[in-house]
Design an enzyme around this catalytic site. Structure first.
Site, PDB file in Angstrom:
ATOM      1  N   ASP A  51       0.816  -1.201   0.000  1.00 51.88           N
ATOM      2  CA  ASP A  51       0.000   0.000   0.000  1.00 51.88           C
ATOM      3  C   ASP A  51       0.863   1.271   0.000  1.00 51.88           C
ATOM      4  O   ASP A  51       2.073   1.222  -0.225  1.00 51.88           O
ATOM      5  CB  ASP A  51      -0.960  -0.029   1.184  1.00 51.88           C
ATOM      6  CG  ASP A  51      -2.345   0.481   0.835  1.00 51.88           C
ATOM      7  OD1 ASP A  51      -3.324  -0.130   1.277  1.00 51.88           O
ATOM      8  OD2 ASP A  51      -2.445   1.504   0.137  1.00 51.88           O
ATOM      9  N   TRP A  85      -2.615   4.082  -5.320  1.00 55.50           N
ATOM     10  CA  TRP A  85      -3.873   4.811  -5.491  1.00 55.50           C
ATOM     11  C   TRP A  85      -4.010   5.493  -6.851  1.00 55.50           C
ATOM     12  O   TRP A  85      -4.806   6.413  -7.010  1.00 55.50           O
ATOM     13  CB  TRP A  85      -4.085   5.817  -4.356  1.00 55.50           C
ATOM     14  CG  TRP A  85      -3.845   5.261  -2.984  1.00 55.50           C
ATOM     15  CD1 TRP A  85      -4.126   3.986  -2.542  1.00 55.50           C
ATOM     16  CD2 TRP A  85      -3.269   5.943  -1.871  1.00 55.50           C
ATOM     17  NE1 TRP A  85      -3.762   3.834  -1.221  1.00 55.50           N
ATOM     18  CE2 TRP A  85      -3.227   5.023  -0.778  1.00 55.50           C
ATOM     19  CE3 TRP A  85      -2.789   7.232  -1.671  1.00 55.50           C
ATOM     20  CZ2 TRP A  85      -2.726   5.358   0.462  1.00 55.50           C
ATOM     21  CZ3 TRP A  85      -2.291   7.569  -0.416  1.00 55.50           C
ATOM     22  CH2 TRP A  85      -2.260   6.646   0.636  1.00 55.50           C
ATOM     23  N   GLU A  88       0.225   8.319  -9.779  1.00 58.48           N
ATOM     24  CA  GLU A  88       1.211   8.598 -10.830  1.00 58.48           C
ATOM     25  C   GLU A  88       1.027   7.682 -12.035  1.00 58.48           C
ATOM     26  O   GLU A  88       1.993   7.257 -12.667  1.00 58.48           O
ATOM     27  CB  GLU A  88       2.630   8.493 -10.256  1.00 58.48           C
ATOM     28  CG  GLU A  88       2.920   9.556  -9.198  1.00 58.48           C
ATOM     29  CD  GLU A  88       4.396   9.679  -8.857  1.00 58.48           C
ATOM     30  OE1 GLU A  88       5.232   9.028  -9.512  1.00 58.48           O
ATOM     31  OE2 GLU A  88       4.718  10.440  -7.919  1.00 58.48           O
ATOM     32  N   ASP A 106      -9.463   4.659  -3.138  1.00 50.53           N
ATOM     33  CA  ASP A 106     -10.200   3.572  -2.494  1.00 50.53           C
ATOM     34  C   ASP A 106     -11.676   3.597  -2.882  1.00 50.53           C
ATOM     35  O   ASP A 106     -12.294   4.665  -2.960  1.00 50.53           O
ATOM     36  CB  ASP A 106     -10.099   3.667  -0.972  1.00 50.53           C
ATOM     37  CG  ASP A 106      -8.710   3.340  -0.454  1.00 50.53           C
ATOM     38  OD1 ASP A 106      -7.865   2.877  -1.241  1.00 50.53           O
ATOM     39  OD2 ASP A 106      -8.471   3.554   0.750  1.00 50.53           O
TER      40      ASP A 106
END
Length: 295
Positions: A51, A85, A88, A106
């Site tokens: 993560d 997430w 990039e 999320d």
């Protein structure tokens, strides 16, 4: 760190990240990549999600490259899920590092979240394929906020997009309705099709959408998705999905588990309830040539 067990698949997985995990209560793997990768291999971990919390501003490409190298060195095949997430655009660079990469923020158990994330993941379709997959986050099916029709649409679109179908509810207490969705083998087979091409949004008008993509055996998967607030007819034309109008196909309804037609031509129309979908496999009808026998 302690391994968690997914009782539905009997698969061990670990969710780690940077200096601390997203719980902010236990250490993560940043700076301990080789040590933790070796531990994962010893624990016979199958799926590893890395993560993005508490990353101290360190750029993701370097962090994920280090963990990728450590996992390879550990010597056990592990599905490596990169989760930065989508900040990039990892679809453009993560294939050489891992097995999947998060393309979005999320997900939430909300209709607006599902539709937004589906659209964001759709942008990166051309980058997905065997060995590397776009990940629009786990399934919310069965978590109790959305309606049955919304969960069915959610599962259908994730399957069409070849997204990892990670169950996000408690399967031990899942309802029969939930199990009927996440246990639909025909839909799961679309997700696991060996051709491995991510289906895409083909057209959209007034929140009435056609999503489609190729499958093995020259078949085509089609989802007619009604994102509007009322029941409405949705039509897919053969030209929109690369077929000749005269091409006959069989039409298999994956939620009704039955054939709609054995020789459909030109287009297909279905009345679709609000926030629901219809999911079909179109299979070309083989032309049988007559063979004349000469005596």
């Amino acid at each position: 760190m302690e391994p968690k067990r997914n009782t539905y698949k009997e698969m061990y997985f670990v969710d780690l990240l940077s200096y601390h995990t997203c719980s902010w209560s236990v250490p993560g793997s940043l700076g301990h990549e080789e040590e933790d990768a070796k531990t994962l291999a010893e624990w016979e971990i199958d799926y590893f999600k890395y993560d993005n919390c508490d990353n101290h501003g360190i750029k993701p490409r370097g962090r994920y490259a280090n963990m990728s190298a450590a996992l390879l060195k550990a010597g056990r095949p592990i599905f490596f899920s990169l989760c930065e997430w989508g900040l990039e655009n990892p679809a453009t660079w993560a294939r050489n590092m891992g097995s999947s990469w998060r393309t979005t923020e999320d997900i939430k158990d909300q209709w607006s979240s599902v539709t937004l994330i589906a659209d964001k993941n759709d942008i990166w379709a051309k980058h997905a394929g065997p060995g590397g997959w776009n990940d629009p986050d786990m399934l919310e099916v069965g978590n109790g906020v959305m309606k049955f029709e919304e969960y069915r649409s959610h599962f259908s679109i994730w399957a069409l997009m070849k997204a990892p179908l990670l169950i996000g509810c408690d399967v031990q207490s899942a309802s029969k309705e939930t199990l009927s969705i996440i246990g639909n083998k025909e839909v799961i087979d679309v997700n696991q099709d060996p051709l491995g091409v991510q289906g895409r949004k083909i057209c959209s008008r007034d929140d009435l959408e056609v999503w489609a993509g190729p499958l093995s055996g020259k078949r085509i998967i089609v989802v007619l998705w009604n994102r509007s607030r009322s029941k409405a007819p949705i039509t897919v034309s053969w030209e929109d999905i690369g077929l000749s109008p005269s091409d006959p196909v069989t039409v298999r309804d994956l939620w009704a588990h039955s054939f709609v037609s054995r020789s459909q031509r030109g287009q297909l129309t279905a009345d679709v309830a609000s926030h629901d979908c219809q999911m079909y496999i179109l299979t070309p009808v083989k032309k049988i040539k007559k063979i004349q026998e000469y005596v």
